[in-house]
Design an enzyme around this catalytic site. Structure first.
Site, short mmCIF file in Angstrom:
data_model
loop_
_atom_site.label_atom_id
_atom_site.label_comp_id
_atom_site.label_asym_id
_atom_site.label_seq_id
_atom_site.Cartn_x
_atom_site.Cartn_y
_atom_site.Cartn_z
N GLY A 46 2.29 12.25 -5.89
CA GLY A 46 1.71 11.33 -4.83
C GLY A 46 0.46 10.64 -5.02
N CYS A 59 3.49 7.28 -15.54
CA CYS A 59 3.73 8.41 -14.47
C CYS A 59 5.03 8.74 -14.43
CB CYS A 59 2.99 8.27 -13.48
SG CYS A 59 3.28 9.55 -12.12
N ASN A 69 2.13 12.83 -21.35
CA ASN A 69 3.21 13.79 -21.33
C ASN A 69 4.29 12.64 -21.35
OD1 ASN A 69 2.35 16.41 -21.45
ND2 ASN A 69 1.64 15.89 -19.42
N LEU A 121 -8.13 5.77 -13.94
CA LEU A 121 -8.68 4.38 -14.39
C LEU A 121 -7.74 3.77 -15.34
CD1 LEU A 121 -11.02 2.62 -14.09
CD2 LEU A 121 -12.11 3.48 -16.05
N GLU A 166 6.20 19.36 -7.01
CA GLU A 166 5.64 20.33 -8.04
C GLU A 166 4.31 20.82 -7.68
OE1 GLU A 166 6.04 18.59 -11.72
OE2 GLU A 166 8.00 18.26 -11.22
N CYS A 207 4.51 15.77 -15.22
CA CYS A 207 4.30 16.00 -13.95
C CYS A 207 5.36 15.08 -13.31
CB CYS A 207 2.92 15.69 -13.26
SG CYS A 207 2.63 15.80 -11.60
#
Length: 393
Positions: free
Chosen positions: A179, A119, A316, A234, A92, A359
């Site tokens: 990544g 994530c 998210n 962090l 993306e 993401c």
């Protein structure tokens, strides 16, 4: 013979390649400008190159963009592209226009091996590193497709009426997509060189940001090779929590990471490090944890006072994360503790909520679709919506 993709080369590498073809260095500069400044993908367009060179290049080289699987446009101007990188993988790229800048967020890997708890990309696992060409192709496509839109009268770029940022389609690039950039250093470094090269995209080091989860040896390496702006994921005020949220912390704990950040400032284009902090309800968002962050980067921290700013990021949500976004009031209270302690603190505005969530989610959907298709029909990735490749500007 496989054609050489010239998007893989920084200027020095392209000059070396031209010399192999019996050409002088200035031809590499011309070629480089055609590719990156004018968006040419056809050697026949390069009118100031000798016909013999154009013919030679057509036989042995190419400028190969990525295939666009889908394009999603938000009412706030945000654009998210999904690019096919082969073998059932997609990455993306997000374009974020604001009043004073227009930022492109690009990916460096298909998937990610770090596995941060919050994530979406990390939950997909790691597929492979992107090549330099695949990294730059994201910028190349965004720059020249949007430039064509501007030429057609569409308003793109920073919304500011004046200033350098208003003149650029893309004023800032952040490697904050899918990544861990510093785990793909061999491909990322040449891509950074092209972004900064005056014959390429001509961005300043202050306007290119590499975001890392904390690969300490490569932070040191980047400082020596090409120090651009640095952002660090962090997300926790102590090792115990960060070990859970960012598993890489078990290898490079906070004291080592902060030491690398302190050393990086000696050569960095900015006089501070940006710390990214994803706000997770009931996990890392208490006032006590905010005060612990003040101590961590203050005079009595492991490396003494560390010049920094904090960017608080709303989480998210994505399926199976088991985590919740901190409420707005809690985020503001947390931020106020940091501000009262003397730290510059911002809360990232959510952008493009009407086109996607976390993401990596679109890419994950492509992976899931592809796995099903391979089991059922062995067919390739289904194109969601194709977008025309940009012509030369």
């Amino acid at each position: 013979m496989t054609a050489v993709n010239l998007l893989d080369f920084d200027l020095d590498a392209l000059a070396a390649y031209c010399e192999q073809l019996g050409e002088k260095r200035f031809r590499a500069v011309q070629l480089f400008r055609w590719i990156h400044q004018r968006g040419a993908a056809d050697f026949g367009q390069m009118s100031d190159l000798a016909k013999s060179l154009r013919s030679k290049l057509a036989d042995v080289a190419c400028i190969a963009p990525l295939r666009v699987l889908s394009e999603h446009r938000s009412s706030d101007g945000t654009i998210k592209w999904l690019f096919d990188v082969g073998d059932g993988n997609a990455v993306e790229t997000v374009y974020i226009p604001e009043d004073d800048r227009a930022t492109l967020c690009i990916s460096s890997q298909a998937g990610c091996a770090v596995g941060c708890r919050f994530c979406s990309t990390g939950h997909q696992g790691f597929s492979r590193n992107l090549s330099t060409a695949e990294i730059l192709a994201q910028l190349w496509y965004a720059e020249h497709s949007l430039r064509r839109e501007r030429a057609e009268g569409v308003s793109v770029g920073a919304r500011a009426a004046t200033g350098p940022a208003s003149e650029r389609i893309i004023s800032n690039v952040v490697m904050m997509g899918m990544g861990e950039p510093l785990q793909n250093y061999a491909a990322v470094l040449p891509a950074l060189r092209v972004m900064l090269d005056d014959h390429g995209y001509g961005l300043s080091r202050r306007r290119v940001t590499v975001s890392t989860s904390g690969v300490v040896p490569m932070i040191d390496r980047l400082a020596a090779d090409l120090p651009v702006a640095l952002a660090v994921s962090l997300h926790a005020c102590d090792d115990a929590l960060r070990d859970v949220l960012v598993p890489l912390n078990r290898k490079y704990p906070l004291a080592e990471l902060l030491g690398a950040c302190q050393a990086y400032l000696a050569s960095a284009p900015r006089d501070f490090i940006t710390f990214e902090y994803c706000m997770l309800d009931g996990v890392n968002d208490s006032d006590e944890q905010a005060r612990a962050l003040l101590k961590l980067v203050g005079d009595k921290g492991p490396v003494g006072r560390l010049p920094c700013k904090f960017n608080l990021i709303p989480f998210n949500p994505f399926p199976e994360s088991g985590l919740k976004r901190s409420g707005n009031e809690r985020v503001q209270a947390f931020a106020q503790v940091l501000i009262d302690g003397g730290l510059v603190t911002t809360v990232r505005k959510t952008r493009g909520d009407d086109i996607d969530a976390a993401c990596g989610q679109l890419a994950g959907e492509v992976q899931d679709r592809t796995r099903v298709q391979e089991r059922m029909t062995r067919s390739p990735i289904r194109v969601i919506r194709s977008a025309a490749q940009p012509d030369a500007a």
